[in-house]
Design a protein around this motif. Structure first.
Motif, PDB file in Angstrom:
ATOM      1  N   MET A 167       0.888  -1.094  -0.207  1.00  0.00           N
ATOM      2  CA  MET A 167       0.012  -0.005   0.002  1.00  0.00           C
ATOM      3  C   MET A 167       0.858   1.439   0.035  1.00  0.00           C
ATOM      4  O   MET A 167       0.349   2.376  -0.262  1.00  0.00           O
ATOM      5  CB  MET A 167      -0.935  -0.054   0.989  1.00  0.00           C
ATOM      6  CG  MET A 167      -1.832  -1.235   1.029  1.00  0.00           C
ATOM      7  SD  MET A 167      -2.825  -1.454   2.751  1.00  0.00           S
ATOM      8  CE  MET A 167      -3.554   0.151   2.781  1.00  0.00           C
ATOM      9  N   GLY A 168       2.013   0.893   0.156  1.00  0.00           N
ATOM     10  CA  GLY A 168       3.148   2.396   0.027  1.00  0.00           C
ATOM     11  C   GLY A 168       3.573   2.834   1.304  1.00  0.00           C
ATOM     12  O   GLY A 168       4.055   3.918   1.161  1.00  0.00           O
ATOM     13  N   LEU A 169       3.137   2.223   2.458  1.00  0.00           N
ATOM     14  CA  LEU A 169       3.528   2.973   3.832  1.00  0.00           C
ATOM     15  C   LEU A 169       5.108   2.800   4.004  1.00  0.00           C
ATOM     16  O   LEU A 169       5.724   1.963   3.526  1.00  0.00           O
ATOM     17  CB  LEU A 169       2.761   2.203   4.759  1.00  0.00           C
ATOM     18  CG  LEU A 169       1.316   2.672   5.272  1.00  0.00           C
ATOM     19  CD1 LEU A 169       0.323   2.185   4.283  1.00  0.00           C
ATOM     20  CD2 LEU A 169       1.102   2.423   6.586  1.00  0.00           C
ATOM     21  N   SER A 170       5.556   3.900   4.682  1.00  0.00           N
ATOM     22  CA  SER A 170       6.970   3.796   5.303  1.00  0.00           C
ATOM     23  C   SER A 170       7.198   2.708   6.181  1.00  0.00           C
ATOM     24  O   SER A 170       6.261   2.045   6.787  1.00  0.00           O
ATOM     25  CB  SER A 170       7.301   5.122   5.836  1.00  0.00           C
ATOM     26  OG  SER A 170       6.847   5.454   7.121  1.00  0.00           O
ATOM     27  N   VAL A 171       8.577   2.444   6.260  1.00  0.00           N
ATOM     28  CA  VAL A 171       9.001   1.550   7.276  1.00  0.00           C
ATOM     29  C   VAL A 171       8.601   1.876   8.701  1.00  0.00           C
ATOM     30  O   VAL A 171       8.271   1.180   9.529  1.00  0.00           O
ATOM     31  CB  VAL A 171      10.736   1.439   6.991  1.00  0.00           C
ATOM     32  CG1 VAL A 171      11.035   0.645   8.409  1.00  0.00           C
ATOM     33  CG2 VAL A 171      11.052   0.799   5.792  1.00  0.00           C
ATOM     34  N   GLN A 172       8.658   3.153   8.954  1.00  0.00           N
ATOM     35  CA  GLN A 172       8.513   3.720  10.277  1.00  0.00           C
ATOM     36  C   GLN A 172       6.681   3.526  10.644  1.00  0.00           C
ATOM     37  O   GLN A 172       6.447   2.913  11.697  1.00  0.00           O
ATOM     38  CB  GLN A 172       8.599   5.202  10.413  1.00  0.00           C
ATOM     39  CG  GLN A 172      10.026   5.323  10.610  1.00  0.00           C
ATOM     40  CD  GLN A 172      10.860   5.419   9.212  1.00  0.00           C
ATOM     41  OE1 GLN A 172      10.139   5.357   8.116  1.00  0.00           O
ATOM     42  NE2 GLN A 172      12.436   5.350   9.198  1.00  0.00           N
ATOM     43  N   ASP A 173       6.065   3.541   9.680  1.00  0.00           N
ATOM     44  CA  ASP A 173       4.675   3.412   9.701  1.00  0.00           C
ATOM     45  C   ASP A 173       4.525   2.046  10.088  1.00  0.00           C
ATOM     46  O   ASP A 173       3.430   1.716  10.748  1.00  0.00           O
ATOM     47  CB  ASP A 173       3.726   4.269   8.778  1.00  0.00           C
ATOM     48  CG  ASP A 173       3.905   5.535   8.662  1.00  0.00           C
ATOM     49  OD1 ASP A 173       4.069   6.195   9.753  1.00  0.00           O
ATOM     50  OD2 ASP A 173       3.598   6.130   7.512  1.00  0.00           O
ATOM     51  N   ILE A 174       5.120   1.170   9.175  1.00  0.00           N
ATOM     52  CA  ILE A 174       4.469  -0.147   9.315  1.00  0.00           C
ATOM     53  C   ILE A 174       5.068  -0.799  10.544  1.00  0.00           C
ATOM     54  O   ILE A 174       4.498  -1.466  11.222  1.00  0.00           O
ATOM     55  CB  ILE A 174       5.261  -0.992   8.274  1.00  0.00           C
ATOM     56  CG1 ILE A 174       4.472  -0.542   6.805  1.00  0.00           C
ATOM     57  CG2 ILE A 174       5.117  -2.599   8.210  1.00  0.00           C
ATOM     58  CD1 ILE A 174       5.246  -1.185   5.567  1.00  0.00           C
ATOM     59  N   ALA A 175       6.196  -0.121  11.074  1.00  0.00           N
ATOM     60  CA  ALA A 175       6.800  -0.656  12.508  1.00  0.00           C
ATOM     61  C   ALA A 175       5.750  -0.351  13.462  1.00  0.00           C
ATOM     62  O   ALA A 175       5.418  -1.121  14.326  1.00  0.00           O
ATOM     63  CB  ALA A 175       8.079  -0.139  12.695  1.00  0.00           C
ATOM     64  N   LYS A 176       5.183   0.804  13.519  1.00  0.00           N
ATOM     65  CA  LYS A 176       4.304   1.369  14.450  1.00  0.00           C
ATOM     66  C   LYS A 176       2.833   0.642  14.357  1.00  0.00           C
ATOM     67  O   LYS A 176       2.494   0.085  15.440  1.00  0.00           O
ATOM     68  CB  LYS A 176       3.808   2.760  14.315  1.00  0.00           C
ATOM     69  CG  LYS A 176       4.791   3.903  14.869  1.00  0.00           C
ATOM     70  CD  LYS A 176       4.179   5.324  14.736  1.00  0.00           C
ATOM     71  CE  LYS A 176       5.383   6.203  15.011  1.00  0.00           C
ATOM     72  NZ  LYS A 176       4.913   7.641  14.584  1.00  0.00           N
ATOM     73  N   ALA A 177       2.492   0.474  13.262  1.00  0.00           N
ATOM     74  CA  ALA A 177       1.208  -0.413  13.130  1.00  0.00           C
ATOM     75  C   ALA A 177       1.118  -1.731  13.274  1.00  0.00           C
ATOM     76  O   ALA A 177       0.338  -2.452  13.923  1.00  0.00           O
ATOM     77  CB  ALA A 177       0.840  -0.456  11.613  1.00  0.00           C
ATOM     78  N   THR A 178       2.179  -2.332  13.132  1.00  0.00           N
ATOM     79  CA  THR A 178       2.485  -4.105  13.413  1.00  0.00           C
ATOM     80  C   THR A 178       3.080  -4.408  14.719  1.00  0.00           C
ATOM     81  O   THR A 178       3.068  -5.543  15.173  1.00  0.00           O
ATOM     82  CB  THR A 178       3.135  -4.427  12.471  1.00  0.00           C
ATOM     83  OG1 THR A 178       4.542  -3.991  12.230  1.00  0.00           O
ATOM     84  CG2 THR A 178       2.700  -4.684  11.085  1.00  0.00           C
ATOM     85  N   SER A 179       3.721  -3.113  15.324  1.00  0.00           N
ATOM     86  CA  SER A 179       4.620  -3.619  16.593  1.00  0.00           C
ATOM     87  C   SER A 179       5.976  -4.328  16.264  1.00  0.00           C
ATOM     88  O   SER A 179       6.374  -4.879  17.127  1.00  0.00           O
ATOM     89  CB  SER A 179       3.872  -4.228  17.727  1.00  0.00           C
ATOM     90  OG  SER A 179       2.775  -3.239  18.035  1.00  0.00           O
ATOM     91  N   LEU A 180       6.232  -4.353  14.987  1.00  0.00           N
ATOM     92  CA  LEU A 180       7.605  -5.174  14.756  1.00  0.00           C
ATOM     93  C   LEU A 180       8.762  -4.002  14.800  1.00  0.00           C
ATOM     94  O   LEU A 180       8.474  -2.875  14.689  1.00  0.00           O
ATOM     95  CB  LEU A 180       7.588  -5.543  13.305  1.00  0.00           C
ATOM     96  CG  LEU A 180       6.440  -6.653  13.059  1.00  0.00           C
ATOM     97  CD1 LEU A 180       6.442  -6.862  11.583  1.00  0.00           C
ATOM     98  CD2 LEU A 180       7.090  -7.986  13.730  1.00  0.00           C
ATOM     99  N   PRO A 181       9.988  -4.705  15.315  1.00  0.00           N
ATOM    100  CA  PRO A 181      11.093  -3.923  15.348  1.00  0.00           C
ATOM    101  C   PRO A 181      11.398  -3.312  13.827  1.00  0.00           C
ATOM    102  O   PRO A 181      11.035  -3.829  13.009  1.00  0.00           O
ATOM    103  CB  PRO A 181      12.198  -4.542  16.093  1.00  0.00           C
ATOM    104  CG  PRO A 181      11.433  -5.939  16.402  1.00  0.00           C
ATOM    105  CD  PRO A 181      10.124  -6.238  15.655  1.00  0.00           C
ATOM    106  N   ILE A 182      11.954  -2.027  13.846  1.00  0.00           N
ATOM    107  CA  ILE A 182      12.376  -1.329  12.656  1.00  0.00           C
ATOM    108  C   ILE A 182      13.207  -2.184  11.740  1.00  0.00           C
ATOM    109  O   ILE A 182      13.002  -2.489  10.839  1.00  0.00           O
ATOM    110  CB  ILE A 182      12.960   0.040  12.872  1.00  0.00           C
ATOM    111  CG1 ILE A 182      11.721   1.030  13.312  1.00  0.00           C
ATOM    112  CG2 ILE A 182      13.398   0.459  11.573  1.00  0.00           C
ATOM    113  CD1 ILE A 182      11.762   2.327  13.558  1.00  0.00           C
ATOM    114  N   GLU A 183      14.048  -2.905  12.572  1.00  0.00           N
ATOM    115  CA  GLU A 183      15.297  -3.580  11.946  1.00  0.00           C
ATOM    116  C   GLU A 183      14.518  -4.776  11.086  1.00  0.00           C
ATOM    117  O   GLU A 183      15.005  -5.167   9.892  1.00  0.00           O
ATOM    118  CB  GLU A 183      16.335  -4.324  12.750  1.00  0.00           C
ATOM    119  CG  GLU A 183      17.082  -3.330  13.794  1.00  0.00           C
ATOM    120  CD  GLU A 183      16.492  -2.536  14.744  1.00  0.00           C
ATOM    121  OE1 GLU A 183      15.219  -3.203  15.166  1.00  0.00           O
ATOM    122  OE2 GLU A 183      16.824  -1.599  15.311  1.00  0.00           O
TER     123      GLU A 183
END
Length: 193
Positions: A167-183
């Protein structure tokens, strides 16, 4: 820990309610093992409590635990104990001492009351073992379910992250939305491209 448990049972049974502890007599817990628990080759292992700061200082509680190793190869033991070990290992009667033991065992095997009590004890032990196994299996299933849920949740988060990438979301937004670590999200992004 079994030795400690037996010691506690002994001590409780040796005193009546209200009696002072100094009436406790010396006790010996003796295990007869057909294997070398400590793998040192001793015929006998004798344990008493001692001070770790001064190993020559013994706690005078008069409690002794002995482990008799019928497979031992060294140490000083009497002829009777050696013959007892031979009897335990090979059922060979070589002395008057082992003859007495063998006679007593034969007598007890013929005693229906003793046999019945022994069979009841075996049945209780079997029941306890089955209960322990059931508890272990239930605990294992519980742990498995928790781990399975965690794995399922992790897979679900990764699938969500992949959809959010599409959907084109940024890494930071995806990390926030999924609670996954940025790495982890960055590694997933690298896989995607």
């Amino acid at each position: 820990k079994r030795s400690r448990y037996y010691q506690a049972l002994l001590d409780i049974d040796l005193l009546q309610k209200g009696q002072p502890y100094d009436l406790l007599p010396p006790t010996f817990i003796i295990f007869i093992c057909v294997f070398d628990f400590f793998e040192q080759g001793n015929y006998v292992y004798t344990f008493k409590k001692c001070c770790l700061e001064n190993l020559e200082l013994e706690l005078p509680d008069e409690a002794t635990t002995m482990i008799l190793n019928t497979k031992g190869t060294h140490g000083d033991i009497s002829k009777d104990i050696k013959s007892f070990y031979d009897y335990v290992n090979n059922h060979i009667v070589t002395t008057d001492f082992t003859k007495q033991i063998d006679d007593e065992i034969s007598y007890l095997k013929l005693d229906t009351k003793v046999r019945r009590e022994f069979m009841l004890m075996e049945a209780r032990l079997l029941d306890e073992r089955r209960e322990g196994e059931a508890v272990g299996i239930a605990k294992g299933k519980e742990i498995g379910l928790v781990e399975g849920e965690a794995i399922g949740l992790a897979k679900e988060k990764l699938a969500t992250a992949k959809r959010l990438f599409s959907m084109g979301l940024s890494v930071q937004d995806i990390a926030k939305a999924t609670s996954l670590p940025i790495e982890q999200v960055e590694a997933l992004q690298a896989e995607q491209t």
